[in-house]
Design a protein around this motif. Structure first.
Motif, PDB file in Angstrom:
ATOM      1  N   LEU A 261       0.679  -1.201   0.067  1.00  0.00           N
ATOM      2  CA  LEU A 261      -0.146   0.093  -0.083  1.00  0.00           C
ATOM      3  C   LEU A 261       0.833   1.398   0.048  1.00  0.00           C
ATOM      4  O   LEU A 261       0.444   2.235  -0.407  1.00  0.00           O
ATOM      5  N   ARG A 262       2.037   1.138   0.553  1.00  0.00           N
ATOM      6  CA  ARG A 262       2.709   2.540   0.501  1.00  0.00           C
ATOM      7  C   ARG A 262       3.473   2.762  -0.571  1.00  0.00           C
ATOM      8  O   ARG A 262       3.555   3.881  -1.241  1.00  0.00           O
ATOM      9  N   THR A 263       3.759   1.660  -1.527  1.00  0.00           N
ATOM     10  CA  THR A 263       4.083   1.942  -2.906  1.00  0.00           C
ATOM     11  C   THR A 263       3.198   2.561  -3.573  1.00  0.00           C
ATOM     12  O   THR A 263       3.546   3.445  -4.365  1.00  0.00           O
TER      13      THR A 263
ATOM     14  N   VAL B 284       3.546   6.365  -5.227  1.00  0.00           N
ATOM     15  CA  VAL B 284       3.498   6.609  -6.632  1.00  0.00           C
ATOM     16  C   VAL B 284       2.426   7.359  -7.237  1.00  0.00           C
ATOM     17  O   VAL B 284       2.313   8.619  -7.559  1.00  0.00           O
ATOM     18  N   PHE B 285       0.784   6.698  -6.839  1.00  0.00           N
ATOM     19  CA  PHE B 285      -0.317   7.519  -7.141  1.00  0.00           C
ATOM     20  C   PHE B 285      -0.751   8.434  -6.786  1.00  0.00           C
ATOM     21  O   PHE B 285      -1.335   9.421  -7.217  1.00  0.00           O
ATOM     22  N   VAL B 286      -0.570   8.869  -5.347  1.00  0.00           N
ATOM     23  CA  VAL B 286      -1.057   9.920  -4.588  1.00  0.00           C
ATOM     24  C   VAL B 286       0.212  11.023  -4.692  1.00  0.00           C
ATOM     25  O   VAL B 286       0.255  12.058  -4.910  1.00  0.00           O
TER      26      VAL B 286
ATOM     27  N   VAL C 236       5.665  -0.011 -10.350  1.00  0.00           N
ATOM     28  CA  VAL C 236       6.844  -0.343 -10.172  1.00  0.00           C
ATOM     29  C   VAL C 236       7.402   0.708  -9.166  1.00  0.00           C
ATOM     30  O   VAL C 236       7.274   1.819  -9.189  1.00  0.00           O
ATOM     31  N   SER C 237       8.034   0.151  -8.032  1.00  0.00           N
ATOM     32  CA  SER C 237       8.921   0.804  -7.200  1.00  0.00           C
ATOM     33  C   SER C 237       9.839   2.046  -7.709  1.00  0.00           C
ATOM     34  O   SER C 237      10.640   1.743  -8.558  1.00  0.00           O
ATOM     35  N   PRO C 238       9.832   3.199  -7.367  1.00  0.00           N
ATOM     36  CA  PRO C 238      10.641   4.137  -7.794  1.00  0.00           C
ATOM     37  C   PRO C 238      12.003   3.766  -7.788  1.00  0.00           C
ATOM     38  O   PRO C 238      12.760   4.153  -8.791  1.00  0.00           O
TER      39      PRO C 238
END
Length: 157
Positions: free
Chosen positions: A25-27, A31-33, A84-86
């Motif tokens: 959820l953190r990932t 990214v999205f928020v 995808v994780s930054p």
């Protein structure tokens, strides 16, 4: 290039350990928020009935996607929350993630098309996986999107 080794798993929400769920959820929020500067309700109630695909390096989350089963026999399955994780971009993990997500949908729901709502700038990325646009561009949470679908490899008899 993608890491030479990564593992995948596909879990229902209740199968996650608390820290695994937190990382997932953190990932998505990062990214999205935060990164996309788009306040929207990521926790939309759909995670409860979804399957969550993860690409992992050891215990580290590299990428994830949410798979939604078809509502009815003829409805599409859906792939969403593709991220995808930054810290791991530029390794072609998006390609690996989509290949794994499509394979999971085809294995679980072989007669159903696969649908997704793509950010419009990623249209060509998804077209490379056999998705075709089925809508005009529209704004979702202030970001241009397009609905896309991929037909099943085998048609029902």
């Amino acid at each position: 290039m993608a890491p030479t080794t990564y593992t995948t798993d596909l879990k229902a929400l209740d199968e996650f350990a608390p820290r695994e769920l937190y990382d997932l959820l953190r990932t998505r929020v990062d990214v999205f928020v935060v990164e996309q500067n788009c306040p929207y309700p990521d926790l939309d109630g759909k995670d409860i009935d979804a399957l969550h695909l993860r690409l992992l390096d050891g215990g580290e989350l590299l990428a994830s996607a949410r798979l939604l089963k078809p509502h009815n026999a003829q409805d599409p399955s859906k792939i969403g929350r593709v991220v995808v994780s930054p810290a791991h971009r530029g390794k072609r993990l998006g390609d690996a993630l989509m290949s794994e997500a499509i394979a999971a949908c085809e294995r679980l729901f072989p007669a159903n098309p696969i649908a997704l709502s793509a950010q419009a700038h990623l249209r060509r990325f998804y077209e490379a996986f056999g998705f075709i646009g089925t809508s005009q561009e529209y704004l979702e949470d202030g970001i241009p999107h397009i609905d896309m679908i991929r037909q099943p490899l085998t048609q029902p008899a």
